[in-house]
Design a protein around this motif. Structure first.
Motif, PDB file in Angstrom:
ATOM      1  N   GLY A 122       0.817  -1.208   0.000  1.00 26.74           N
ATOM      2  CA  GLY A 122       0.000   0.000   0.000  1.00 26.74           C
ATOM      3  C   GLY A 122       0.848   1.254   0.000  1.00 26.74           C
ATOM      4  N   ASP A 123       0.403   2.249   0.753  1.00 24.50           N
ATOM      5  CA  ASP A 123       1.046   3.561   0.728  1.00 24.50           C
ATOM      6  C   ASP A 123       2.266   3.624   1.645  1.00 24.50           C
ATOM      7  N   LEU A 124       3.088   4.614   1.376  1.00 23.25           N
ATOM      8  CA  LEU A 124       4.208   4.976   2.236  1.00 23.25           C
ATOM      9  C   LEU A 124       3.847   6.280   2.937  1.00 23.25           C
ATOM     10  N   TYR A 125       3.982   6.281   4.287  1.00 25.94           N
ATOM     11  CA  TYR A 125       3.622   7.461   5.076  1.00 25.94           C
ATOM     12  C   TYR A 125       4.848   7.919   5.851  1.00 25.94           C
ATOM     13  N   ILE A 126       5.146   9.220   5.791  1.00 33.06           N
ATOM     14  CA  ILE A 126       6.272   9.796   6.523  1.00 33.06           C
ATOM     15  C   ILE A 126       5.720  10.797   7.532  1.00 33.06           C
ATOM     16  N   PRO A 127       5.635  10.432   8.805  1.00 29.80           N
ATOM     17  CA  PRO A 127       5.077  11.353   9.796  1.00 29.80           C
ATOM     18  C   PRO A 127       6.052  12.477  10.140  1.00 29.80           C
ATOM     19  N   LYS A 128       5.506  13.600  10.553  1.00 33.45           N
ATOM     20  CA  LYS A 128       6.345  14.710  10.999  1.00 33.45           C
ATOM     21  C   LYS A 128       6.875  14.401  12.390  1.00 33.45           C
ATOM     22  N   ILE A 129       8.190  14.546  12.565  1.00 30.38           N
ATOM     23  CA  ILE A 129       8.840  14.232  13.828  1.00 30.38           C
ATOM     24  C   ILE A 129       9.479  15.486  14.411  1.00 30.38           C
ATOM     25  N   ASP A 130       9.292  15.698  15.700  1.00 25.44           N
ATOM     26  CA  ASP A 130       9.948  16.787  16.416  1.00 25.44           C
ATOM     27  C   ASP A 130      11.462  16.628  16.276  1.00 25.44           C
ATOM     28  N   LEU A 131      12.139  17.647  15.776  1.00 25.79           N
ATOM     29  CA  LEU A 131      13.577  17.564  15.523  1.00 25.79           C
ATOM     30  C   LEU A 131      14.419  18.131  16.666  1.00 25.79           C
ATOM     31  N   THR A 132      13.795  18.384  17.813  1.00 30.52           N
ATOM     32  CA  THR A 132      14.565  18.811  18.983  1.00 30.52           C
ATOM     33  C   THR A 132      15.613  17.753  19.308  1.00 30.52           C
ATOM     34  N   GLU A 133      16.807  18.196  19.648  1.00 30.41           N
ATOM     35  CA  GLU A 133      17.886  17.264  19.960  1.00 30.41           C
ATOM     36  C   GLU A 133      17.492  16.383  21.145  1.00 30.41           C
ATOM     37  N   PRO A 134      17.518  15.055  20.984  1.00 30.34           N
ATOM     38  CA  PRO A 134      17.135  14.170  22.091  1.00 30.34           C
ATOM     39  C   PRO A 134      17.945  14.402  23.356  1.00 30.34           C
ATOM     40  N   LEU A 135      19.216  14.756  23.211  1.00 37.75           N
ATOM     41  CA  LEU A 135      20.039  14.988  24.384  1.00 37.75           C
ATOM     42  C   LEU A 135      19.515  16.162  25.216  1.00 37.75           C
ATOM     43  N   LYS A 136      18.904  17.137  24.564  1.00 39.95           N
ATOM     44  CA  LYS A 136      18.306  18.249  25.297  1.00 39.95           C
ATOM     45  C   LYS A 136      17.160  17.749  26.171  1.00 39.95           C
TER      46      LYS A 136
END
Length: 344
Positions: A275-289
């Motif tokens: 079926g389809d390919l879905y790319i969700p929007k992800i928070d790009l805040t640095e995980p270490l923060k």
């Protein structure tokens, strides 16, 4: 409210990242740093206007004005430094792994509880919004029945001579799998190979067998031509590819699978569905923060960290089993039922 006064032990490979993140948080005040390299200390003092620098960690451990220590030193030093810091009344954030044996990890966890101090392990990927999104999808049953997970974490470098690729690299993927599956594996096996330094595996392949026939596979190496940080989750309904080095599409959700289709004679055929390919929007805040902010929050509010000592102990238990399997040429090592049920 007064800022928490922090000391950083180790300003080598990962220490500068920790220093930068704590410096940016208004709740923290990085006031001291210890490192064996005077040039590194001078750089830290210049960047953060430190009140104290030292070549010996004991100077920070014995400083009564520090609320917490952040330890970013080689893994072999973790047990001694963390235990000294906890006994000195300091809260501690220590880089992974917590320790090199489960006995030491257990002792540190018990010591933190005894002294009523926060002990947190730097399993950074458990603070990664992409991993949180995968957890959300798994909890919602979006993948259907989860079949297996495989992880590739390889690069050319950073080569180490005191611990192998299993203990240096694989803790990330072990911690992710344990967090997402919320259970310990029943058994662990591992194979590896040594090329650069006698007795130190440069490449390791580990297999984690979880309840419900879920399999986790980890490929860890510092002897590979390309940098890959990828995990794939295969389910009966959907599949996920998590690529941590992709700046735009960290998660790709594939509406793909294999299903059974019956015919007029009562027999079943396996059909592939795409079926389809879905790319969700992800928070790009640095995980270490997020990790650093969580450490401060746990100290302020007397909370148990997401990656507390028990969390670190579970990861060490798996690594320890994989190391034993390496010694036994890949023999599966069983984790007893009590350990397997800790997260169940």
């Amino acid at each position: 409210m007064d800022r928490l006064r922090l000391g950083l032990v180790g300003y080598g490979y990962w220490g500068p990242n920790l220093a930068r993140n704590f410096h940016q948080l208004p709740e923290a005040w990085l006031v001291a740093c210890a490192d064996a390299d005077n040039a590194r200390l001078a750089e830290a003092a210049r960047l953060y206007a430190l009140q104290q620098t030292a070549n010996d960690a004991r100077a920070l451990i014995e400083n009564p004005t520090l609320d917490a220590l952040v330890i970013a030193t080689p893994a072999r030093s973790h047990f001694e430094l963390v235990s000294q810091a906890l006994n000195a009344g300091k809260h501690v954030l220590v880089e992974k792994p917590l320790a090199l044996t489960s006995a030491d990890a257990r002792a540190l966890t018990d010591l933190a509880q005894k002294n009523k101090r926060v002990l947190m392990v730097g399993h950074t990927f458990e603070y990664n919004p992409a991993v949180w999104k995968i957890q959300e999808l798994l909890d919602a049953g979006a993948l259907g029945e989860l079949y297996y997970i495989y992880a590739n974490r390889v690069n050319l470098g950073r080569v180490q001579t005191d611990i192998n690729a299993l203990w240096s690299i694989a803790p990330h993927d072990v911690s992710i799998m344990l967090a997402l599956l919320k259970q310990m594996p029943l058994s662990v096996s591992a194979h590896g190979a040594t090329y650069l330094h006698q007795g130190i595996e440069d490449v390791v392949f580990a297999l984690l067998n979880f309840p419900n026939n879920i399999v986790g596979h980890i490929h860890a190496s510092w002897l590979d031509p390309s940098k890959t940080r990828q995990m794939t989750f295969v389910g009966s309904e959907k599949m996920i590819v998590y690529d941590d080095v992709d700046p735009e599409a960290k998660l790709k959700i594939y509406d793909k699978g294999v299903y059974k289709r019956g015919d007029a004679f009562g027999e079943f055929q396996l059909r592939v569905r795409s079926g389809d390919l879905y790319i969700p929007k992800i928070d790009l805040t640095e995980p270490l923060k997020y990790e650093c902010a969580h450490f401060l929050e746990c100290i302020r509010d007397n909370k148990t960290p997401r990656t507390d000592g028990e969390n670190g102990l579970r990861v060490v238990r798996v690594l320890e089993a994989a190391q034993e399997s390496l010694k036994q040429n890949g023999t599966p090592i069983q984790l007893n039922s009590m350990d397997a049920d800790k997260r169940g």
